[in-house]
Design a protein around this motif. Sequence first.
Motif, PDB file in Angstrom:
ATOM      1  N   ALA A  31     -30.663  10.971 -14.135  1.00 44.76           N
ATOM      2  CA  ALA A  31     -29.830  12.172 -14.135  1.00 44.76           C
ATOM      3  C   ALA A  31     -29.156  12.383 -12.782  1.00 44.76           C
ATOM      4  CB  ALA A  31     -30.673  13.388 -14.508  1.00 44.76           C
ATOM      5  N   VAL A  32     -29.877  12.110 -11.691  1.00 44.40           N
ATOM      6  CA  VAL A  32     -29.306  12.288 -10.351  1.00 44.40           C
ATOM      7  C   VAL A  32     -28.140  11.343 -10.128  1.00 44.40           C
ATOM      8  CG1 VAL A  32     -29.764  11.967  -7.892  1.00 44.40           C
ATOM      9  CG2 VAL A  32     -31.386  13.233  -9.302  1.00 44.40           C
ATOM     10  N   TRP A  33     -28.300  10.060 -10.487  1.00 40.32           N
ATOM     11  CA  TRP A  33     -27.211   9.103 -10.318  1.00 40.32           C
ATOM     12  C   TRP A  33     -26.014   9.486 -11.186  1.00 40.32           C
ATOM     13  CZ3 TRP A  33     -26.635   6.450  -6.273  1.00 40.32           C
ATOM     14  CH2 TRP A  33     -27.695   5.852  -5.622  1.00 40.32           C
ATOM     15  N   SER A  34     -26.279   9.988 -12.384  1.00 41.31           N
ATOM     16  CA  SER A  34     -25.179  10.424 -13.257  1.00 41.31           C
ATOM     17  C   SER A  34     -24.452  11.626 -12.682  1.00 41.31           C
ATOM     18  CB  SER A  34     -25.715  10.775 -14.649  1.00 41.31           C
ATOM     19  OG  SER A  34     -26.200   9.632 -15.302  1.00 41.31           O
ATOM     20  N   PHE A  35     -25.197  12.516 -12.020  1.00 37.43           N
ATOM     21  CA  PHE A  35     -24.561  13.694 -11.430  1.00 37.43           C
ATOM     22  C   PHE A  35     -23.731  13.301 -10.211  1.00 37.43           C
ATOM     23  CE2 PHE A  35     -24.555  17.359  -8.541  1.00 37.43           C
ATOM     24  CZ  PHE A  35     -24.004  18.315  -9.372  1.00 37.43           C
ATOM     25  N   LEU A  36     -24.236  12.365  -9.405  1.00 34.70           N
ATOM     26  CA  LEU A  36     -23.486  11.930  -8.225  1.00 34.70           C
ATOM     27  C   LEU A  36     -22.210  11.192  -8.618  1.00 34.70           C
ATOM     28  CD1 LEU A  36     -26.401  10.708  -5.926  1.00 34.70           C
ATOM     29  CD2 LEU A  36     -25.062  12.807  -5.694  1.00 34.70           C
ATOM     30  N   MET A  37     -22.300  10.360  -9.659  1.00 30.94           N
ATOM     31  CA  MET A  37     -21.128   9.638 -10.153  1.00 30.94           C
ATOM     32  C   MET A  37     -21.377   9.247 -11.596  1.00 30.94           C
ATOM     33  SD  MET A  37     -18.137   8.660  -9.433  1.00 30.94           S
ATOM     34  CE  MET A  37     -17.017   7.999 -10.648  1.00 30.94           C
ATOM     35  N   PRO A  38     -20.748   9.925 -12.560  1.00 30.39           N
ATOM     36  CA  PRO A  38     -20.964   9.587 -13.965  1.00 30.39           C
ATOM     37  C   PRO A  38     -20.765   8.106 -14.236  1.00 30.39           C
ATOM     38  CG  PRO A  38     -19.720  11.617 -13.797  1.00 30.39           C
ATOM     39  CD  PRO A  38     -19.834  11.082 -12.396  1.00 30.39           C
ATOM     40  N   GLY A  39     -21.729   7.521 -14.939  1.00 35.77           N
ATOM     41  CA  GLY A  39     -21.712   6.094 -15.233  1.00 35.77           C
ATOM     42  C   GLY A  39     -22.818   5.350 -14.522  1.00 35.77           C
ATOM     43  N   LEU A  40     -23.177   5.789 -13.294  1.00 35.97           N
ATOM     44  CA  LEU A  40     -24.213   5.086 -12.538  1.00 35.97           C
ATOM     45  C   LEU A  40     -25.587   5.238 -13.184  1.00 35.97           C
ATOM     46  CD1 LEU A  40     -23.219   5.808  -8.813  1.00 35.97           C
ATOM     47  CD2 LEU A  40     -22.699   3.810 -10.231  1.00 35.97           C
ATOM     48  N   GLY A  41     -25.856   6.402 -13.767  1.00 37.77           N
ATOM     49  CA  GLY A  41     -27.138   6.588 -14.448  1.00 37.77           C
ATOM     50  C   GLY A  41     -27.281   5.668 -15.640  1.00 37.77           C
ATOM     51  N   HIS A  42     -26.189   5.457 -16.377  1.00 36.87           N
ATOM     52  CA  HIS A  42     -26.230   4.559 -17.521  1.00 36.87           C
ATOM     53  C   HIS A  42     -26.360   3.101 -17.072  1.00 36.87           C
ATOM     54  CE1 HIS A  42     -24.848   8.202 -19.454  1.00 36.87           C
ATOM     55  NE2 HIS A  42     -25.050   7.648 -20.633  1.00 36.87           N
ATOM     56  N   ILE A  43     -25.712   2.745 -15.978  1.00 40.13           N
ATOM     57  CA  ILE A  43     -25.872   1.389 -15.450  1.00 40.13           C
ATOM     58  C   ILE A  43     -27.311   1.180 -14.982  1.00 40.13           C
ATOM     59  CG2 ILE A  43     -25.133  -0.182 -13.613  1.00 40.13           C
ATOM     60  CD1 ILE A  43     -22.360   1.086 -13.815  1.00 40.13           C
ATOM     61  N   TYR A  44     -27.920   2.205 -14.387  1.00 38.62           N
ATOM     62  CA  TYR A  44     -29.334   2.149 -13.994  1.00 38.62           C
ATOM     63  C   TYR A  44     -30.223   1.877 -15.202  1.00 38.62           C
ATOM     64  CZ  TYR A  44     -33.906   4.184 -12.801  1.00 38.62           C
ATOM     65  OH  TYR A  44     -35.259   4.414 -12.642  1.00 38.62           O
ATOM     66  N   LEU A  45     -29.847   2.415 -16.358  1.00 33.96           N
ATOM     67  CA  LEU A  45     -30.609   2.206 -17.590  1.00 33.96           C
ATOM     68  C   LEU A  45     -30.188   0.934 -18.328  1.00 33.96           C
ATOM     69  CD1 LEU A  45     -30.575   5.867 -18.934  1.00 33.96           C
ATOM     70  CD2 LEU A  45     -32.435   4.715 -17.743  1.00 33.96           C
ATOM     71  N   HIS A  46     -29.305   0.146 -17.727  1.00 36.40           N
ATOM     72  CA  HIS A  46     -28.786  -1.092 -18.288  1.00 36.40           C
ATOM     73  C   HIS A  46     -27.976  -0.848 -19.561  1.00 36.40           C
ATOM     74  CE1 HIS A  46     -28.941  -5.456 -17.545  1.00 36.40           C
ATOM     75  NE2 HIS A  46     -28.563  -5.536 -18.794  1.00 36.40           N
ATOM     76  N   LYS A  47     -27.317   0.304 -19.613  1.00 40.40           N
ATOM     77  CA  LYS A  47     -26.327   0.557 -20.668  1.00 40.40           C
ATOM     78  C   LYS A  47     -24.975   0.200 -20.054  1.00 40.40           C
ATOM     79  CE  LYS A  47     -27.072   4.311 -23.173  1.00 40.40           C
ATOM     80  NZ  LYS A  47     -27.355   5.720 -23.561  1.00 40.40           N
ATOM     81  N   VAL A  48     -24.751  -1.100 -19.904  1.00 38.95           N
ATOM     82  CA  VAL A  48     -23.669  -1.592 -19.056  1.00 38.95           C
ATOM     83  C   VAL A  48     -22.298  -1.221 -19.606  1.00 38.95           C
ATOM     84  CG1 VAL A  48     -22.635  -3.657 -18.037  1.00 38.95           C
ATOM     85  CG2 VAL A  48     -25.126  -3.469 -18.233  1.00 38.95           C
ATOM     86  N   ILE A  49     -22.074  -1.462 -20.898  1.00 35.91           N
ATOM     87  CA  ILE A  49     -20.753  -1.216 -21.484  1.00 35.91           C
ATOM     88  C   ILE A  49     -20.416   0.268 -21.415  1.00 35.91           C
ATOM     89  CG2 ILE A  49     -19.386  -1.395 -23.584  1.00 35.91           C
ATOM     90  CD1 ILE A  49     -21.103  -3.800 -24.371  1.00 35.91           C
TER      91      ILE A  49
END
Length: 238
Positions: free
Chosen positions: A132-150
């Motif tokens: 959630a923190v990475w997504s708040f800092l820059m949307p998309g980074l939280g999903h990349i952290y979870l390996h939801k690459v596309i």
Amino acid sequence: MTITQIHAKNPWITAFFSFSFPGFGNFLLHRYAKAFVLTAWEVFVNTHARVNLGIMYSLQGQFEKAKQVLAIEWLLLYVAIYVYGIWDGYRSSVDINKLYLLAEREDAPIKPYTMNAWGYNYLDKREPIMAAVWSFLMPGLGHIYLHKVIAGFFIFAGTIGLVYLSHLPHSLYYTCTGEFAAAKSVLNMQWTLYLPSIYIFIAYDSYVSAVEYNKLHDKEMVQFLRRSYQRPGFEMPV
């Protein structure tokens, strides 16, 4: 390229995020092809119909100005897809919940690891708060952290485009230097009003995805231990 799963969801939450931004409900359901189409359509038609500007003036009580700024020829195209996104999100959640119950009862197998020429992916524990923190800092980074690459790169690229078109960095700069009038005047509100829905949804989705991935990891581990070490005739004491 991603971890796709089905799990129980509240259909009303899916409908709510579809209401806030068409396509987000399908993101929650991991139906990315439909989510990309509906999200792109929302941005395209909303921009041409100037719906965000109409919402802004309506909230300010300037109803005549809101009516003047709306483009009726585009607005009529907007309504059907908008309602469809809400209806489809609710309906799909109900159906997927049924599939989840079937998978639970049938003890459906879970693939814990995969590798190909693009890389490798595996189930492990992730920190929901960190996602959630990475997504708040820059949307998309939280999903990349979870390996939801596309999905992550789609959200990342889309947010960069919206931030650029809204002139948000300039507004933040003027705000930090105390030039509040300039900060207000430089903003393009048609593009800026996309961002609150995006930030709230992306933080929520990355947090929930991390929680569900952790459950999926535990479930796969239970399956492996039971199939590898538990006697076939073992009876659970409870």
